[in-house]
Design a protein around this motif. Structure first.
Motif, short mmCIF file in Angstrom:
data_model
loop_
_atom_site.label_atom_id
_atom_site.label_comp_id
_atom_site.label_asym_id
_atom_site.label_seq_id
_atom_site.Cartn_x
_atom_site.Cartn_y
_atom_site.Cartn_z
N ALA A 1 24.42 21.65 53.38
CA ALA A 1 25.26 20.48 53.59
C ALA A 1 26.75 20.84 53.63
O ALA A 1 27.50 20.38 54.50
N SER A 2 27.20 21.66 52.71
CA SER A 2 28.63 21.98 52.65
C SER A 2 29.11 22.81 53.84
O SER A 2 30.16 22.52 54.41
N PRO A 3 28.37 23.85 54.27
CA PRO A 3 28.80 24.56 55.49
C PRO A 3 28.86 23.64 56.71
O PRO A 3 29.78 23.77 57.54
N VAL A 4 27.91 22.71 56.83
CA VAL A 4 27.95 21.77 57.95
C VAL A 4 29.20 20.91 57.88
O VAL A 4 29.89 20.69 58.90
N ALA A 5 29.55 20.43 56.71
CA ALA A 5 30.72 19.56 56.56
C ALA A 5 32.00 20.29 56.94
O ALA A 5 32.85 19.76 57.68
N PHE A 6 32.19 21.52 56.43
CA PHE A 6 33.40 22.25 56.74
C PHE A 6 33.44 22.71 58.20
O PHE A 6 34.49 22.70 58.84
N GLY B 1 8.89 34.39 47.44
CA GLY B 1 8.62 33.81 46.14
C GLY B 1 9.77 34.08 45.19
O GLY B 1 10.53 35.03 45.37
N TYR B 2 9.92 33.23 44.19
CA TYR B 2 10.94 33.30 43.15
C TYR B 2 12.32 32.84 43.64
O TYR B 2 13.16 32.49 42.81
N VAL B 3 12.58 32.90 44.94
CA VAL B 3 13.85 32.42 45.49
C VAL B 3 13.56 31.57 46.74
O VAL B 3 14.29 31.63 47.73
N ALA B 4 12.52 30.75 46.68
CA ALA B 4 12.06 30.04 47.88
C ALA B 4 13.14 29.14 48.46
O ALA B 4 13.40 29.18 49.67
N ALA B 5 13.77 28.33 47.64
CA ALA B 5 14.80 27.42 48.15
C ALA B 5 16.05 28.17 48.58
O ALA B 5 16.68 27.83 49.59
N TYR B 6 16.42 29.19 47.82
CA TYR B 6 17.59 30.00 48.19
C TYR B 6 17.37 30.66 49.54
O TYR B 6 18.25 30.60 50.42
N ALA B 7 16.22 31.31 49.73
CA ALA B 7 15.94 31.98 51.00
C ALA B 7 15.95 30.99 52.16
O ALA B 7 16.49 31.27 53.23
N ALA B 8 15.35 29.83 51.95
CA ALA B 8 15.31 28.82 53.01
C ALA B 8 16.71 28.35 53.36
O ALA B 8 17.04 28.16 54.54
N SER B 9 17.55 28.15 52.36
CA SER B 9 18.91 27.66 52.63
C SER B 9 19.74 28.72 53.34
O SER B 9 20.60 28.40 54.16
N ALA C 1 18.48 30.94 55.43
CA ALA C 1 17.99 30.93 56.82
C ALA C 1 18.70 29.86 57.62
O ALA C 1 19.00 30.05 58.81
N PHE C 2 18.98 28.73 57.01
CA PHE C 2 19.70 27.63 57.67
C PHE C 2 21.04 28.12 58.21
O PHE C 2 21.44 27.79 59.34
N GLU C 3 21.77 28.89 57.42
CA GLU C 3 23.09 29.35 57.84
C GLU C 3 23.01 30.26 59.07
O GLU C 3 23.86 30.19 59.96
#
Length: 271
Positions: A122-127, A156-164, A166-168
């Motif tokens: 969200a924050s990279p998109v906003a800036f 595993g262990y960083v599932a949300a971090y890795a996904a976020s 990838a978004f960038e």
């Protein structure tokens, strides 16, 4: 894009570095100040911001503004608009979103994962949205998003971090396609394990065969790649091609095992 004069002409008069108080962000700040750009540094820690800003002012004599801000705050879209509107930025670097300790997704509160989504999506998109319109009007400028090798495959262990992360990478690829015709340079600089204060605080343990990259080497490489490619991998294209050649389940299992090693977890899940 290299060379002090070229950086100042192409990306001046001022750079905004989000996550600019230490580590990679501070190295970007020092390199850009040495090229003659004024700076605005944004981070949560006022003490770290003041220390970095003071050093850069003494060494390089440029103007350095600091803004204390949590980049995962819910009012980031309005704050981003205000920050961008206040100055003439020729370069924006979004360098935030380190992971601090790891665990299985369901063994952590959902707020932790949502914080990473806010910080890295969200924050990279906003800036980006606030800054790139002004750059498009001028016909020049640059945006660098700092991602991670974690973003290349689920882990595993960083599932949300890795996904976020990838978004960038994907965001930068799309923005590069849209804005290259307008003279605006977009880059996602993908870091490997990098020696930073945040990494040292994160609880990582030393793993044989995994040597962290120097933060200044990474920042210098990213600036050199800006304007030449939409995505730059600090480890080199050969290593990335090798990872992509692996079957996805095997790559995820490998990434999960490395995450477990780095945080001293006994990896006992997954097939």
């Amino acid at each position: 894009m290299s060379g002090a004069a070229t950086l100042a002409e192409r990306y001046g008069p001022r750079a905004l570095i989000l996550g600019g108080s230490e580590g990679i962000g501070a190295e970007f700040a020092d390199l850009l100040a040495g090229s003659g750009l004024d700076l605005t540094l944004v981070a949560r820690s006022a003490a770290a911001l003041n220390e970095t800003a003071g050093k850069i002012r003494r060494v390089h004599g440029v103007d350095v503004e600091i803004i204390e801000l949590d980049l995962a705050a819910p009012d980031i879209p309005s704050r981003a608009s205000d920050i961008i509107a206040a100055r003439d930025y020729g370069l924006v670097i979004y360098n935030a979103g380190a992971t601090h300790g790891v665990s299985l997704f369901l063994d952590q509160p959902v707020e932790r994962a949502l914080n990473l989504v806010a910080l890295n999506c969200a924050s990279p998109v906003a800036f980006a949205h606030a800054a790139l319109g002004k750059m498009r009007e001028k016909g020049r400028g640059g945006l660098i998003l700092i991602s991670s090798m974690s973003g290349l495959v689920g882990s595993g262990y960083v599932a949300a971090y890795a996904a976020s992360k990838a978004f960038e990478i994907v965001l930068a690829e799309g923005l590069h396609w849209e804005l290259q015709r307008d003279g605006v340079d977009i880059l996602c600089a993908v870091a490997s394990l990098t020696d930073t204060p945040a990494m040292q605080r994160s609880g990582m343990v030393a793993v044989e065969g995994l040597t962290p990259m120097d933060a200044r080497t990474f920042a210098s490489g990213a600036l050199g790649a800006l304007g030449t490619t939409p995505v730059w991998y600090a480890v080199g294209d050969t290593a990335v091609e090798g990872l992509r050649a692996m079957p996805r389940p095997a790559a995820t299992a490998n990434a999960s095992a490395i995450s477990a090693q780095l945080w001293g977890i006994e990896a006992d899940r997954g097939g």
